[in-house]
Design a protein around this motif. Structure first.
Motif, PDB file in Angstrom:
ATOM      1  N   PRO A  69       0.790  -1.235   0.000  1.00  0.00           N
ATOM      2  CA  PRO A  69       0.000   0.000   0.000  1.00  0.00           C
ATOM      3  C   PRO A  69       0.825   1.290   0.000  1.00  0.00           C
ATOM      4  CG  PRO A  69      -0.089  -1.072   2.168  1.00  0.00           C
ATOM      5  CD  PRO A  69       0.745  -1.946   1.286  1.00  0.00           C
ATOM      6  N   THR A  70       0.308   2.296  -0.691  1.00  0.00           N
ATOM      7  CA  THR A  70       0.863   3.656  -0.651  1.00  0.00           C
ATOM      8  C   THR A  70      -0.302   4.623  -0.633  1.00  0.00           C
ATOM      9  OG1 THR A  70       2.716   3.001  -2.037  1.00  0.00           O
ATOM     10  CG2 THR A  70       2.300   5.347  -1.883  1.00  0.00           C
ATOM     11  N   GLN A  71      -0.354   5.497   0.374  1.00  0.00           N
ATOM     12  CA  GLN A  71      -1.486   6.433   0.445  1.00  0.00           C
ATOM     13  C   GLN A  71      -1.269   7.622  -0.490  1.00  0.00           C
ATOM     14  OE1 GLN A  71      -3.480   6.389   4.053  1.00  0.00           O
ATOM     15  NE2 GLN A  71      -4.327   8.436   3.895  1.00  0.00           N
ATOM     16  N   ILE A  72      -2.279   7.881  -1.329  1.00  0.00           N
ATOM     17  CA  ILE A  72      -2.188   8.969  -2.308  1.00  0.00           C
ATOM     18  C   ILE A  72      -3.550   9.664  -2.403  1.00  0.00           C
ATOM     19  CG2 ILE A  72      -1.971   9.426  -4.812  1.00  0.00           C
ATOM     20  CD1 ILE A  72       0.107   7.005  -4.706  1.00  0.00           C
ATOM     21  N   GLU A  73      -3.545  10.998  -2.388  1.00  0.00           N
ATOM     22  CA  GLU A  73      -4.798  11.747  -2.491  1.00  0.00           C
ATOM     23  C   GLU A  73      -5.318  11.757  -3.929  1.00  0.00           C
ATOM     24  OE1 GLU A  73      -6.725  12.854  -0.203  1.00  0.00           O
ATOM     25  OE2 GLU A  73      -5.356  12.278   1.399  1.00  0.00           O
ATOM     26  N   VAL A  74      -6.619  11.922  -4.074  1.00  0.00           N
ATOM     27  CA  VAL A  74      -7.247  11.874  -5.398  1.00  0.00           C
ATOM     28  C   VAL A  74      -6.581  12.799  -6.435  1.00  0.00           C
ATOM     29  CG1 VAL A  74      -9.382  12.412  -6.670  1.00  0.00           C
ATOM     30  CG2 VAL A  74      -9.462  10.941  -4.644  1.00  0.00           C
ATOM     31  N   PRO A  75      -6.315  14.082  -6.102  1.00  0.00           N
ATOM     32  CA  PRO A  75      -5.726  14.943  -7.147  1.00  0.00           C
ATOM     33  C   PRO A  75      -4.364  14.438  -7.639  1.00  0.00           C
ATOM     34  CG  PRO A  75      -6.540  16.271  -5.307  1.00  0.00           C
ATOM     35  CD  PRO A  75      -6.602  14.840  -4.861  1.00  0.00           C
ATOM     36  N   ASP A  76      -3.705  13.583  -6.845  1.00  0.00           N
ATOM     37  CA  ASP A  76      -2.371  13.093  -7.244  1.00  0.00           C
ATOM     38  C   ASP A  76      -2.407  11.726  -7.930  1.00  0.00           C
ATOM     39  OD1 ASP A  76      -1.373  15.369  -5.953  1.00  0.00           O
ATOM     40  OD2 ASP A  76      -1.323  14.331  -4.018  1.00  0.00           O
ATOM     41  N   ILE A  77      -3.605  11.159  -8.119  1.00  0.00           N
ATOM     42  CA  ILE A  77      -3.701   9.811  -8.693  1.00  0.00           C
ATOM     43  C   ILE A  77      -3.041   9.706 -10.079  1.00  0.00           C
ATOM     44  CG2 ILE A  77      -5.333   8.109  -9.655  1.00  0.00           C
ATOM     45  CD1 ILE A  77      -7.125   8.551  -7.253  1.00  0.00           C
ATOM     46  N   PRO A  78      -3.413  10.558 -11.050  1.00  0.00           N
ATOM     47  CA  PRO A  78      -2.848  10.351 -12.404  1.00  0.00           C
ATOM     48  C   PRO A  78      -1.317  10.330 -12.386  1.00  0.00           C
ATOM     49  CG  PRO A  78      -4.662  11.914 -12.484  1.00  0.00           C
ATOM     50  CD  PRO A  78      -4.381  11.666 -11.022  1.00  0.00           C
ATOM     51  N   GLN A  79      -0.721  11.272 -11.659  1.00  0.00           N
ATOM     52  CA  GLN A  79       0.747  11.320 -11.646  1.00  0.00           C
ATOM     53  C   GLN A  79       1.358  10.088 -10.978  1.00  0.00           C
ATOM     54  OE1 GLN A  79       2.800  14.319  -9.470  1.00  0.00           O
ATOM     55  NE2 GLN A  79       4.550  14.247 -10.871  1.00  0.00           N
ATOM     56  N   ALA A  80       0.721   9.632  -9.903  1.00  0.00           N
ATOM     57  CA  ALA A  80       1.259   8.463  -9.195  1.00  0.00           C
ATOM     58  C   ALA A  80       1.258   7.230 -10.095  1.00  0.00           C
ATOM     59  CB  ALA A  80       0.445   8.207  -7.930  1.00  0.00           C
ATOM     60  N   PHE A  81       0.242   7.124 -10.950  1.00  0.00           N
ATOM     61  CA  PHE A  81       0.190   5.974 -11.860  1.00  0.00           C
ATOM     62  C   PHE A  81       1.133   6.142 -13.039  1.00  0.00           C
ATOM     63  CE2 PHE A  81      -3.629   4.848  -9.518  1.00  0.00           C
ATOM     64  CZ  PHE A  81      -3.567   3.457  -9.523  1.00  0.00           C
ATOM     65  N   THR A  82       1.155   7.336 -13.619  1.00  0.00           N
ATOM     66  CA  THR A  82       1.976   7.491 -14.825  1.00  0.00           C
ATOM     67  C   THR A  82       3.469   7.436 -14.489  1.00  0.00           C
ATOM     68  OG1 THR A  82       1.643   9.870 -14.683  1.00  0.00           O
ATOM     69  CG2 THR A  82       0.285   8.717 -16.272  1.00  0.00           C
ATOM     70  N   THR A  83       3.818   7.772 -13.252  1.00  0.00           N
ATOM     71  CA  THR A  83       5.236   7.666 -12.890  1.00  0.00           C
ATOM     72  C   THR A  83       5.572   6.294 -12.300  1.00  0.00           C
ATOM     73  OG1 THR A  83       4.792   8.596 -10.698  1.00  0.00           O
ATOM     74  CG2 THR A  83       5.482  10.145 -12.416  1.00  0.00           C
ATOM     75  N   GLY A  84       4.571   5.416 -12.213  1.00  0.00           N
ATOM     76  CA  GLY A  84       4.834   4.048 -11.767  1.00  0.00           C
ATOM     77  C   GLY A  84       4.944   3.856 -10.265  1.00  0.00           C
ATOM     78  N   ARG A  85       4.564   4.876  -9.489  1.00  0.00           N
ATOM     79  CA  ARG A  85       4.597   4.694  -8.021  1.00  0.00           C
ATOM     80  C   ARG A  85       3.607   3.633  -7.585  1.00  0.00           C
ATOM     81  NH1 ARG A  85       3.419   9.639  -4.455  1.00  0.00           N
ATOM     82  NH2 ARG A  85       3.871   8.210  -2.752  1.00  0.00           N
ATOM     83  N   VAL A  86       2.479   3.574  -8.283  1.00  0.00           N
ATOM     84  CA  VAL A  86       1.468   2.561  -7.984  1.00  0.00           C
ATOM     85  C   VAL A  86       0.938   1.969  -9.288  1.00  0.00           C
ATOM     86  CG1 VAL A  86       0.677   3.403  -5.732  1.00  0.00           C
ATOM     87  CG2 VAL A  86      -0.231   4.426  -7.820  1.00  0.00           C
ATOM     88  N   GLU A  87       0.287   0.795  -9.160  1.00  0.00           N
ATOM     89  CA  GLU A  87      -0.204   0.115 -10.372  1.00  0.00           C
ATOM     90  C   GLU A  87      -1.580  -0.518 -10.167  1.00  0.00           C
ATOM     91  OE1 GLU A  87       2.823  -2.913 -11.045  1.00  0.00           O
ATOM     92  OE2 GLU A  87       3.136  -3.060  -8.884  1.00  0.00           O
ATOM     93  N   ALA A  88      -2.201  -0.256  -9.014  1.00  0.00           N
ATOM     94  CA  ALA A  88      -3.559  -0.741  -8.750  1.00  0.00           C
ATOM     95  C   ALA A  88      -4.169   0.146  -7.674  1.00  0.00           C
ATOM     96  CB  ALA A  88      -3.522  -2.183  -8.276  1.00  0.00           C
ATOM     97  N   MET A  89      -5.511   0.082  -7.534  1.00  0.00           N
ATOM     98  CA  MET A  89      -6.156   0.850  -6.451  1.00  0.00           C
ATOM     99  C   MET A  89      -7.547   0.320  -6.210  1.00  0.00           C
ATOM    100  SD  MET A  89      -7.163   4.501  -8.238  1.00  0.00           S
ATOM    101  CE  MET A  89      -8.044   4.620  -9.806  1.00  0.00           C
TER     102      MET A  89
END
Ligand code: PCA
Length: 339
Positions: free
Chosen positions: A186-206
């Motif tokens: 798990p990695t906690q990420i706020e909604v406005p930061d979702i697209p960046q977290a996925f496109t930079t590969g920090r996360v890959e599911a939610m």
């Protein structure tokens, strides 16, 4: 230039004062930070609430909505309202689970996983939540659920083992625990930061709603949506009790009336969004399906374990809450059986 500006400011203050005097009461200018995007139905519902309050008080109570964590970040909103830095705000109720487990009842997988059950859970939860927050000088105005939570992944998932080691975006302690129990990271990420977290590969599911998937354009970075309908976490709207008490009785009533309407409207909007936004995910290329029986079974087990852990943390009040909730479920079954 400076003196010109000063002069303009003085004129404005005088003009405002005249408005105040003509209304016979001090006008309240409230700031309202919210965590979610302007386009989200939650934010639109809040804007309507603000407009209603404004209209009902002839502009004497005016609320400026600041969406997407633009004025105050989600993690700080509750304390900002509490300290009086802002007068009113919205946050995800279950984010407060570290203060008291009762705030988290609506984030337990499969405890209340339909709108009908969620309403009953909120009925059971509301007095506890209101009382705890009243002790912090916060007045609860209303709460609205997100559509049911489903699992988004990059690759197809047929068994829970497919989530093993997957970097998983979470938004509260309960989703963190769920991810952990599923073997994900798990990695906690706020909604406005979702697209960046996925496109930079920090996360890959939610795990989140169809709404948040659509608002974040999940199809730009995810391939699959498993419609698990696990739980319906709620956003709550609270006002600083001192700011609320400083209004006239009529104004307070206007705020409470607008809040009651916003709660009704919000629950309806949420329910309408569920299927519409799930369809939108599909139309944009996400493969939408139910989880496999094996995966459902594993999620049920995770839900049962989380419920046990919760009961232990929530103590006697938790038992009272569950008891009140179960009574409502039974009452409904009895009445539908006798129809
Ligand atoms: N959207 C919010 C909370 C639950 C939901 O559906 C989020 O993903 O953070």
């Amino acid at each position: 230039m400076k003196s010109l500006l000063d002069h303009a400011a003085t004129l404005m203050v005088t003009a405002c004062a005249a408005v105040l005097i003509s209304h016979g009461a001090f006008a309240a200018q409230w700031n309202m930070p919210t965590p979610y995007p302007a386009g989200s139905f939650h934010t639109q519902n809040i804007q309507q609430f603000a407009d209603d309050v404004n209209a009902a008080t002839d502009g004497a109570v005016s609320i400026t909505v600041h969406p997407a964590g633009s004025l105050v970040k989600h993690a700080e909103i509750k304390n900002a309202v509490r300290s009086g830095q802002v007068e009113i705000g919205e946050f995800l109720l279950s984010r407060l689970s570290n203060e008291n487990a009762l705030f988290e009842a609506d984030a337990l997988p499969f405890l209340a996983d339909s709108y009908d059950e969620s309403r009953k859970l909120w009925k059971a939860q509301r007095s506890f939540v209101s009382e705890i927050l009243a002790g912090q000088r916060l007045t609860v105005l209303y709460a609205v659920p997100w559509p049911p939570q489903g699992i988004y992944t990059s690759n197809a998932v047929s068994t829970i083992a497919d989530l093993s080691g997957v970097r998983f975006r979470t938004y509260n302690a309960a989703t963190e625990r769920l991810a952990q129990l599923a073997g994900a990271v798990p990695t906690q990420i706020e909604v406005p930061d979702i697209p960046q977290a996925f496109t930079t590969g920090r996360v890959e599911a939610m795990i989140t709603s169809s709404t948040t998937g659509v608002n974040s354009k999940a199809w730009d970075f995810l391939g699959y949506y498993y419609d698990t309908r696990a739980f319906l976490p709620k956003n709550v709207i609270v006002v600083n009790s001192r700011a609320f008490q400083s209004l006239t009785e009529e104004q307070r009533q206007a705020v409470l009336d607008a809040a009651a309407r916003a709660e009704e409207r919000g629950w309806e909007l949420s329910q309408e969004e569920t299927s519409v936004q799930t369809r939108t995910l599909g139309e944009n290329g996400i493969t939408v399906s139910d989880p496999s029986p094996e995966m459902q079974d594993a999620l049920d087990k995770i839900g049962a374990q989380m419920a046990d852990e919760w009961v232990e943390r929530a103590g006697a009040d938790g038992e009272a809450l569950l008891e009140a909730f179960r009574k409502m479920l039974i009452a409904q079954n009895d009445s539908s059986a006798s129809e």
